[in-house]
Enzyme design. Structure first.
Site, PDB file in Angstrom:
ATOM      1  N   CYS A  18      -8.155 -10.273  -9.009  1.00 43.96           N
ATOM      2  CA  CYS A  18      -7.334  -9.400  -9.106  1.00 43.96           C
ATOM      3  C   CYS A  18      -5.648  -9.612  -9.035  1.00 43.96           C
ATOM      4  O   CYS A  18      -4.661  -9.049  -9.180  1.00 43.96           O
ATOM      5  CB  CYS A  18      -7.424  -8.071  -7.865  1.00 43.96           C
ATOM      6  N   TYR A  20       3.143  12.338  11.073  1.00 46.15           N
ATOM      7  CA  TYR A  20       4.323  12.581  10.609  1.00 46.15           C
ATOM      8  C   TYR A  20       5.620  12.292  11.304  1.00 46.15           C
ATOM      9  O   TYR A  20       5.574  12.407  12.540  1.00 46.15           O
ATOM     10  CB  TYR A  20       4.385  14.354  10.557  1.00 46.15           C
TER      11      TYR A  20
END
Length: 457
Positions: A46, A431
Site C-alpha cells: 500500500c 466534540y
C-alpha cells in the site's frame, strides 16, 4: 518429533501466521518453513505509490521485518523459491529454486496458503512492452522508479481508476509527469457510487490529471525501439512514455485450484471462521487469496486489504500454535486520498444493495470537519444507505478534506454491530470546535436517513 508448518507466501498473512505460531511454539515443537518467490518479506504494498511519489524517501521504510529478522526467530525462510504444486493427499508441496532451477518436495503437518492476489493484466497487444508497469511488489516499484528517471518524455498514462490507479496518478503528477487516466467506468473509484466518484474526479482534474471515462483499452502501441509509445482505446489514442496498470487484482489461487481446494465465485479460497480451508483440517488460507463473509450483505466477497491479511495471519498462527481465534467477517472499510482530498467507504454501495436484494434509502449531506467558525474548517460530503423498512445501516461513503476519511470508522463500528441509523443518532461521540461540529457529519447523515426511512418505510 516436532511438527512442520509450511507457508506459501512471505508477506502479510504468511509471515504473521509464521510469527504467531513461533510465539506459541518453539523449534522443538514446531518447525516452520516459508517459501517466498520474491526477494522481500513483510512489506507494505500500500505504501508503494507514496514511495514513487516521494512521500516515502527510502524503499526499506516499507519493510516491517527483514528476512534476516524472521530467520533469527528460527523460521526457515527460503527466498526466490516458488511452490509449483500442492499435494494435499500426501501433505507435501513441490518447490523450485528460481536461482538454481532445482526442485524438491517438502512434507507438512500444517499448510498455510498465503499466495495473495495477482494484478489483472489483460492479454492486449503490447501489454508486456518496456515501459508498462504494474505496482504490486517492491521490485515493481523499483522498476517503475527507474523507468521514470530514465524516460525521455514526461507523458504518463494510468490504466484503471481504482485505489492504486488514483494514488499512482497523483504520484506521477508529483514527479512532474503529464498524466492521463483511462477508465472504463463512469467515474474514478468504482468502490464508490458514481455521484461520490464524481467528487474525486473533480479533485483529480484540479491536480491537472486528464481523466477519460467510458474508455476500453484495446492496445498498448510501441515504437520502433520496442518501448511503449501510446495507449489506444476504442475511441482515441493517448501518447505515453510510461504506462502504469491499476486495473485491479484477482486471487492468486491457481495452485489451490489444481489441488482441488474449494474456491468461491471470485476465485478466492473458501475457509471456515478459523481460516481453515473448508473440508481440510490441516490446510489454512488467508489474505488476498481468500473470500470472506460480508457482514452486511451476508455474501462471500473478495476484499484484498492488508488490514484483513494481517488479522488472518494472527488467527491462523494462533490455531496452529494450539490456541483458538476466529475471523467473523468484514464490512468493507477502506480509505484513500487524492492530494488533500480524503476518500472513504464502508459497507454497501447502491449497486451492492440492489444485488443483495435489499430495499434501501440513500441520503447525502454536506457538513464541515470542525465547527464552522473555527479556523481550518473544511467541507465534506457524506452519503449513507439504510435498509428501507428496518433502518439498519447498510453503508457510508465520505469524500472531503482534512478530518474526513477516518470518520468512516464510526460507520464501520455501527455496521459491525448491526445498528440502525436511529440508534446511530444517539452515539456519544467526542466534540470540541477544533475536531467536529456539535453534530458530527456522520450523525447529520444518520438523522437525515432516519427521516427518509420514516417517510418510505
Amino acid at each position: 518429533m516436532s511438527e512442520r508448518l509450511v507457508v506459501i507466501g512471505g508477506d502479510a498473512t504468511g509471515m504473521s501466521a509464521a510469527s504467531q505460531a513461533r510465539r506459541m511454539k518453539d523449534t522443538s515443537e514446531l518447525g516452520i518453513v516459508v517459501f517466498e518467490r520474491g526477494r522481500f518479506t513483510s512489506f507494505s504494498a500500500c505504501g508503494i505509490p507514496y514511495w514513487v511519489g516521494g512521500d516515502v524517501a527510502d524503499r526499506d521504510a516499507l519493510i516491517a521485518r527483514t528476512p534476516e529478522e524472521h530467520q533469527a526467530r528460527d523460521i526457515d525462510l527460503r527466498l526466490r523459491t516458488e511452490v509449483t504444486e500442492i499435494d494435499v493427499d500426501g501433505s507435501r508441496v513441490r518447490s523450485r529454486d528460481l536461482t538454481s532451477g532445482g526442485e524438491s518436495w517438502t512434507a507438512y503437518d500444517h499448510l498455510v496458503i498465503a499466495t495473495g492476489a495477482r494484478p489483472i493484466r489483460p492479454p492486449l497487444p503490447g501489454i508486456d512492452a518496456d515501459g508498462v508497469h504494474g505496482v504490486q511488489t517492491l521490485d515493481d516499484g523499483q522498476a517503475l522508479i527507474e523507468t521514470l528517471e530514465r524516460a525521455e518524455g514526461n507523458r504518463a498514462v494510468v490504466v484503471g481508476a481504482g485505489y492504486i490507479g488514483v494514488e499512482m496518478a497523483e504520484a506521477l503528477i508529483r514527479r512532474g509527469y503529464d498524466v492521463t487516466m483511462v477508465n472504463r467506468g463512469a467515474e474514478p473509484m468504482s468502490t464508490l457510487d458514481p455521484d461520490m466518484g464524481a467528487l474525486v474526479r473533480d479533485a483529480m482534474c484540479g491536480l491537472g490529471i486528464k481523466i477519460v471515462c467510458h474508455a476500453e483499452v484495446t492496445e498498448i502501441r510501441t515504437g520502433d525501439n520496442g518501448r511503449v509509445a501510446a495507449v489506444v482505446t476504442d475511441t482515441a489514442e493517448y501518447p505515453a512514455d510510461v504506462v502504469v496498470l491499476g486495473i485491479g487484482v484477482r486471487p492468486e489461487t491457481e495452485l489451490a485450484r489444481a489441488a482441488g481446494l474449494p474456491l468461491g465465485e471470485r476465485g478466492g479460497l473458501l475457509t471456515d471462521l478459523a481460516m481453515r480451508v473448508r473440508g481440510r483440517t490441516n490446510v489454512w488460507a488467508g489474505g488476498d487469496c481468500v473470500e470472506v463473509l460480508d457482514l452486511v450483505s451476508g455474501r462471500e466477497r473478495h476484499i484484498p486489504l492488508g488490514t484483513h491479511a494481517n488479522k488472518h495471519g494472527q488467527i491462523i498462527g494462533a490455531g496452529i500454535g494450539g490456541g483458538y481465534a476466529t475471523f467473523p467477517g468484514v464490512v468493507g472499510t477502506a480509505v484513500s486520498k487524492v492530494c488533500d482530498l480524503e476518500v472513504a467507504r464502508t459497507g454497501l454501495r447502491e449497486k451492492d444493495a440492489r444485488a443483495a436484494g435489499l430495499q434501501y434509502v440513500a441520503v447525502t449531506v454536506e457538513s464541515t470537519s470542525r465547527s464552522g467558525y473555527y479556523p481550518g474548517s473544511a467541507t465534506m460530503t457524506v452519503k449513507m444507505l439504510a435498509e428501507r423498512h428496518t433502518g439498519r445501516l447498510l453503508g457510508v461513503q465520505i469524500v472531503g478534506r482534512e478530518g474526513a476519511g477516518k470518520r468512516v470508522d464510526i460507520a464501520a463500528v455501527a455496521l459491525t454491530d448491526g445498528m440502525t441509523v436511529e440508534q446511530m443518532t444517539t452515539l456519544d461521540l467526542g466534540y470540541a470546535p477544533p475536531f467536529s461540529p456539535v453534530w458530527d457529519p456522520v450523525l447529520v447523515a444518520a438523522r437525515k436517513a432516519v427521516t427518509a426511512v420514516r417517510k418510505r418505510g
